[in-house]
Design a protein around this motif. Structure first.
Motif: not given
Length: 198
Positions: A153-156, A173-176, A193-198
């Motif tokens: 349920d996320r865009a690649i 994933d939201k803002t990441e 990882n959980t800290n990827g950001s735009n």
């Protein structure tokens, strides 16, 4: 290599630029992105295929005999829902369309064994910002695509198929934009990882 075809009236264009008469009609002339093979030792290049205007990405097969590319046929920004996948045989320059779904097919990547092409497709072909999925297709004519992330349920955003067999992808994933790893056998997505950001 890929190169933009030259202008048909290059000298006239240069003369207009020199006298600052450089106004032009947007998209009045569409230039094809063409494929060449270049001899690294001599620097000489040979055109293999005429390609299309609007090629946005291509990938060389592991054995170096084929190229798969994505094109919207015009290069226009407002035609970004029209991307299809084409394959070029570098031996004879022949080409054919391998994916022609309702909606864009972009970002092609070969599997390490050269038997499968992964690319991004959309869940709603005529919606500008529809969710994107990882889809598989064989490079053979008439092959049927298989969506691998239909239950994700996320865009690649981007994909890369590494020699270790896994596909690595950045995901909205939201803002990441965290990094995921997909098992090509099951389509299972694993967050790395959980800290990827735009």
């Amino acid at each position: 290599i890929m190169s933009r075809e030259p202008r048909k009236n290059e000298e006239e264009y240069k003369a207009k630029m020199k006298r600052r008469d450089d106004g032009y009609v947007v998209d009045a002339e569409l230039f094809k992105d063409q494929f060449y093979i270049m001899d690294v030792a001599t620097g000489k290049a040979k055109k293999i295929n005429d390609g299309h205007p609007g090629i946005a990405g291509f990938s060389l097969s592991p054995d170096g005999t084929k190229v798969v590319y994505s094109t919207n046929y015009t290069g226009r920004m407002d035609d970004d829902l029209k991307f299809d996948l084409w394959l070029v045989d570098l031996k004879d320059g022949s080409s054919y369309k391998i994916a022609d779904l309702h909606g864009p097919e972009t970002s092609p990547e070969w599997s390490p064994d050269g038997k499968t092409i992964a690319y991004l497709s959309t869940t709603e072909g005529d919606v500008e910002y529809a969710q994107t999925d990882i889809t598989f297709i064989s490079p053979e004519k008439g092959s049927k695509p298989k969506v691998m992330t239909a239950d994700f349920d996320r865009a690649i955003n981007q994909i890369h198929w590494l020699k270790n067999g896994y596909i690595y992808a950045t995901v909205s994933d939201k803002t990441e934009t965290p990094l995921y790893r997909m098992d090509p056998k099951t389509g299972q997505m694993e967050k790395l990882n959980t800290n990827g950001s735009n």
